[in-house]
Design an enzyme around this catalytic site. Sequence first.
Site, mmCIF file in Angstrom:
data_model
loop_
_atom_site.group_PDB
_atom_site.id
_atom_site.type_symbol
_atom_site.label_atom_id
_atom_site.label_comp_id
_atom_site.label_asym_id
_atom_site.label_seq_id
_atom_site.Cartn_x
_atom_site.Cartn_y
_atom_site.Cartn_z
ATOM 1 N N VAL A 177 -18.040 0.684 0.716
ATOM 2 C CA VAL A 177 -18.150 1.869 -0.150
ATOM 3 C C VAL A 177 -19.405 1.748 -1.014
ATOM 4 O O VAL A 177 -20.168 2.704 -1.163
ATOM 5 C CB VAL A 177 -16.905 2.018 -1.061
ATOM 6 C CG1 VAL A 177 -17.074 3.208 -1.996
ATOM 7 C CG2 VAL A 177 -15.636 2.183 -0.236
ATOM 8 N N TYR B 227 -11.114 3.399 -7.558
ATOM 9 C CA TYR B 227 -10.676 3.619 -6.178
ATOM 10 C C TYR B 227 -10.203 2.338 -5.511
ATOM 11 O O TYR B 227 -9.787 2.345 -4.348
ATOM 12 C CB TYR B 227 -11.797 4.279 -5.355
ATOM 13 C CG TYR B 227 -13.020 3.406 -5.159
ATOM 14 C CD1 TYR B 227 -13.976 3.262 -6.147
ATOM 15 C CD2 TYR B 227 -13.198 2.705 -3.962
ATOM 16 C CE1 TYR B 227 -15.072 2.438 -5.976
ATOM 17 C CE2 TYR B 227 -14.298 1.887 -3.772
ATOM 18 C CZ TYR B 227 -15.232 1.769 -4.783
ATOM 19 O OH TYR B 227 -16.317 0.952 -4.604
ATOM 20 N N TYR C 59 0.859 -1.182 0.000
ATOM 21 C CA TYR C 59 0.000 0.000 0.000
ATOM 22 C C TYR C 59 0.901 1.240 0.000
ATOM 23 O O TYR C 59 1.947 1.230 0.649
ATOM 24 C CB TYR C 59 -0.881 -0.022 1.262
ATOM 25 C CG TYR C 59 -2.118 0.831 1.154
ATOM 26 C CD1 TYR C 59 -3.113 0.527 0.227
ATOM 27 C CD2 TYR C 59 -2.296 1.940 1.975
ATOM 28 C CE1 TYR C 59 -4.256 1.304 0.134
ATOM 29 C CE2 TYR C 59 -3.444 2.721 1.881
ATOM 30 C CZ TYR C 59 -4.423 2.396 0.954
ATOM 31 O OH TYR C 59 -5.544 3.164 0.857
#
Length: 417
Positions: free
Chosen positions: A222, A319, A105
């Site tokens: 999300v 995303y 990440y």
Amino acid sequence: MLSRSVLRAATNGARSSSLVQTATLPGKSQCLSSVLRVPAQSRRSISVYGYTQAKALVYSKYGEPKDVLSLHTHSISAPHGSQVNLRLLTAPMNPADVNQIQGVYPSKPPFVSTLGTAEPSAVGGNEGAFEVISTGAGVKNLAKGDWVIMKKTGQGTWRTHAQLEESQLIKIENKEGLSPLQVGTVSVNPVTAYRMIRDFCEWDWMRAGEEWLIQNGANSGVGRAAIQLGREWGIKTLNVVRERKTPEETAALKQELKDLGATVVVTEEEMLTGGFRDLVKEATRGGREPIRLALNCVGGKNATALAKTLAPDSHMVTYGAMSKQPVALPSGLLIFKNLIFDGFWVSRWGDKNPELKENTINDVLQMTRTGRFKDIPVDEVKWNWKSEGTELAENVQGTLGGYRSGKGVFTFTGGDE
Ligand SMILES: NC(=O)c1ccc[n+]([C@@H]2O[C@H](COP(=O)([O-])OP(=O)(O)OC[C@H]3O[C@@H](n4cnc5c(N)ncnc54)[C@H](OP(=O)(O)O)[C@@H]3O)[C@@H](O)[C@H]2O)c1
């Protein structure tokens, strides 16, 4: 962070009490503000000196969570100045938390020795709800019993207790009508959905109910947030989910999302077969109701199929990359439809827009209080003083597997020791 009060208390303890035998003083290379490591049997003597017993799920090298996470026991001094002592209420396990531990990440919390770990390490987790248990004399706007969340990601939320500066925290102004779960999961997923819908498309508010967004990963945190915000703002949603093991389970999932406000729910398989074009045509009244935004957290063929449904000049915001497949696009979508492809990362956005982030959080919490924004389904992992590190780490490991009954969420049930 803990500085002088820790040292003073440690020294006093060393002179006069059982702390002499039980406390492990920080090594020379470790920060002097390190907290003391205290065996379980001496917890009570510690609290006499104003310490709070704490445990944190830490990692000192990158790898799979089950291999690199361990539970570190330490204690935290009474807060002074603008410091605030906190107790965990609830903290989710998000996909990005796992990627962070794997070292893949982009944001990597620094490995530090502040907690007195044998190796410099970082605490896992990026969001969560905490309760204030005590404050330093210089703290202005927080009091015992308040609920807070961390202003920034990367601070480490998988810990029973923490000591932070007041400036690092956002106070939940009115916790009435809110649960720890709602507060602990508001700052990443709902904020991501909210900003992507608001900031990448100029919706024609005069046409409320006649414009669409399409998204994959619609069953994610999300995705569920996007469905509900779309419903609130008059935007129809076309939602793509993965098929379940049985047709009944798939139908139940579709219905669940429809109950949240989804206009149409299809499976990935249904999207990738010929009939999908007709389905879209029919739902959008032959394109008179344009699909103006695509939200993509999967990638691969799935993302390509989303893009093909978009009206000219629309945006697709990527995303996430749950399938680990790249986004491949037919050139015609760029040349003839002038589609615009963006990415969104809430951590960077939040660091650049701290006030707007707080306003967004408050807006979602207000919808939550009034019942217009529902909780995500959760797979609750109770964390108490007896919880083993391996057991907690196994639960983190399961985060990327998908098909879970709900998002993994740590709930601390241990109180203060
Ligand atoms: N860029 C940002 O700022 C930002 C912020 C928040 C989240 N994200 C990303 O958004 C995504 C969703 O996060 P979340 O916390 O909302 O997720 P979540 O609630 O933990 O759920 C994960 C979702 O991913 C789906 N999924 C897993 N593997 C998949 C695959 N191979 N193909 C298709 N779908 C798959 C799961 O589908 P099933 O329901 O079928 O299991 C589930 O709906 C993640 O990629 C995360 O990293 C990005």
